[in-house]
Design an enzyme around this catalytic site. Sequence first.
Site, PDB file in Angstrom:
ATOM      1  CG  ASN A 165      -2.312  -0.297   0.763  1.00 13.84           C
ATOM      2  OD1 ASN A 165      -2.759  -0.158  -0.286  1.00 13.84           O
ATOM      3  ND2 ASN A 165      -3.092  -0.699   1.999  1.00 13.84           N
ATOM      4  NE  ARG A 167      -2.763   4.729  -0.640  1.00 15.44           N
ATOM      5  CZ  ARG A 167      -2.653   3.603  -1.143  1.00 15.44           C
ATOM      6  NH1 ARG A 167      -1.601   3.244  -1.778  1.00 15.44           N
ATOM      7  NH2 ARG A 167      -3.769   2.573  -1.162  1.00 15.44           N
ATOM      8  CE  LYS A 225      -3.828  -6.580  -3.082  1.00 18.17           C
ATOM      9  NZ  LYS A 225      -3.898  -5.578  -2.001  1.00 18.17           N
ATOM     10  CG  ASP A 259      -8.033  -1.647   2.315  1.00 13.48           C
ATOM     11  OD1 ASP A 259      -6.929  -1.864   2.050  1.00 13.48           O
ATOM     12  OD2 ASP A 259      -8.608  -0.354   2.226  1.00 13.48           O
TER      13      ASP A 259
HETATM   14  P1  ADP Z   1      -6.193  -1.651  -4.778  1.00 14.06           P
HETATM   15  O1  ADP Z   1      -7.438  -1.113  -4.370  1.00 14.06           O
HETATM   16  O2  ADP Z   1      -5.215  -1.948  -3.608  1.00 14.06           O
HETATM   17  O3  ADP Z   1      -5.545  -0.774  -5.626  1.00 14.06           O
HETATM   18  P2  ADP Z   1      -6.985  -3.265  -6.912  1.00 14.06           P
HETATM   19  O4  ADP Z   1      -7.618  -2.083  -7.367  1.00 14.06           O
HETATM   20  O5  ADP Z   1      -5.923  -3.981  -7.593  1.00 14.06           O
HETATM   21  O6  ADP Z   1      -6.543  -3.090  -5.515  1.00 14.06           O
HETATM   22  O7  ADP Z   1      -8.285  -4.228  -6.758  1.00 14.06           O
HETATM   23  C1  ADP Z   1      -8.183  -5.125  -5.854  1.00 14.06           C
HETATM   24  C2  ADP Z   1      -9.091  -6.449  -6.205  1.00 14.06           C
HETATM   25  O8  ADP Z   1     -10.265  -5.706  -6.193  1.00 14.06           O
HETATM   26  C3  ADP Z   1      -8.893  -6.934  -7.741  1.00 14.06           C
HETATM   27  O9  ADP Z   1      -7.987  -7.982  -7.501  1.00 14.06           O
HETATM   28  C4  ADP Z   1     -10.336  -7.299  -8.118  1.00 14.06           C
HETATM   29  O10 ADP Z   1     -10.481  -8.460  -7.613  1.00 14.06           O
HETATM   30  C5  ADP Z   1     -11.129  -6.159  -7.406  1.00 14.06           C
HETATM   31  N1  ADP Z   1     -11.634  -5.189  -8.356  1.00 14.06           N
HETATM   32  C6  ADP Z   1     -10.837  -4.005  -8.415  1.00 14.06           C
HETATM   33  N2  ADP Z   1     -11.507  -2.859  -9.030  1.00 14.06           N
HETATM   34  C7  ADP Z   1     -12.465  -3.778  -9.808  1.00 14.06           C
HETATM   35  C8  ADP Z   1     -13.095  -3.577 -10.907  1.00 14.06           C
HETATM   36  N3  ADP Z   1     -13.204  -2.440 -11.418  1.00 14.06           N
HETATM   37  N4  ADP Z   1     -14.262  -4.535 -11.204  1.00 14.06           N
HETATM   38  C9  ADP Z   1     -14.330  -5.898 -10.612  1.00 14.06           C
HETATM   39  N5  ADP Z   1     -13.382  -6.073  -9.528  1.00 14.06           N
HETATM   40  C10 ADP Z   1     -12.488  -5.081  -9.126  1.00 14.06           C
END
Ligand code: ADP
Length: 304
Positions: A165, A167, A225, A259
């Site tokens: 994470n 920041r 992710k 999260d």
């Molecule tokens: P972070 O919030 O830490 O940046 P991510 O954006 O990679 O994490 O998202 C974490 C997980 O949430 C992904 O692996 C996916 O399963 C889900 N996710 C995030 N954005 C989407 C989306 N637009 N549609 C569907 N699932 C999502």
Amino acid sequence: MGGRFLSIGECMVELSQAGEGLLRKGFAGDTFNTAWYARACLPVEWSVDYFTALGDDPLSSEMLAFMKAGGIGTEAIRKIEGRTPGLYLITLKNGERTFSYWRDTAAAKKLADDADHLRRSLEAADILYFSGITLGILAPQAVETLLAELRRARAAGKRVVFDPNIRPRLWPNKDYMLRTIEAGARAANLVLPSFDDETAHFGDASISETIARYHALGVENVVVKNGAEGATLSFGGGGTSHVPAVGVPNVVDTTSAGDSFNGGFLSRLVRGASPEDAAAYGAAVAAVVVGHHGALINPALLPG
Ligand code: ADP
């Protein structure tokens, strides 16, 4: 069989716009959000506790009451006289959310100052969870204390899970930030980075590079992710697998996607699910979360 999940970090007071100049008060913060989703997804035989420090003011008491009402254990939370919780305000500018923070004197910055209490709390847990934000709010000496205890827990066979994470605004400079994130990863046996952050700050050209970099630091298990592209897993050096995201027709707020994925994923992994099945569940949880407003959604909305 049950167990104890302990999440370590800072929960803040959240102020969001409620119309007509009014502000709505809530409570959130990355490691707290993960504790919330872990609590929602784990059976009652599992306890989920939060580890932080709070003040002795009315807002700290309200936050504690909120955690307890959500089923999250607060016994390990130290109360520091004269301190208050950190606070952030969400404002909308042309439809984009911007965040202003007041957290320089937050009680949570002192969460690792009582090393004996920290050790006892970690020893009582089966799985420990912390993040780059947890490290970013601490003074260098406190980072050392926390990481030493986490390394000890890892050596004792506990699961130690780290979400980098990253920041930048929390850190005095980039070099110290990246070195400390690496030290956090070295203390863990499972790291859950987001590719966006890793490519922006470590310059990784691909997900495989992110995975290789964390394995090279001695981390056995990595889940990268990547938003709507899903997650890539590399467990115990046994090759990689990809778990797709769950399609969401109407994404309204991606706050807490990572999260909530972590909370759902870990809730299955600790009960013996395969990493792939656990990640598919994490993705299903995150898909519901991005379809609703706010960091913390009602547990009743989550998939069973
Ligand atoms: P972070 O919030 O830490 O940046 P991510 O954006 O990679 O994490 O998202 C974490 C997980 O949430 C992904 O692996 C996916 O399963 C889900 N996710 C995030 N954005 C989407 C989306 N637009 N549609 C569907 N699932 C999502």
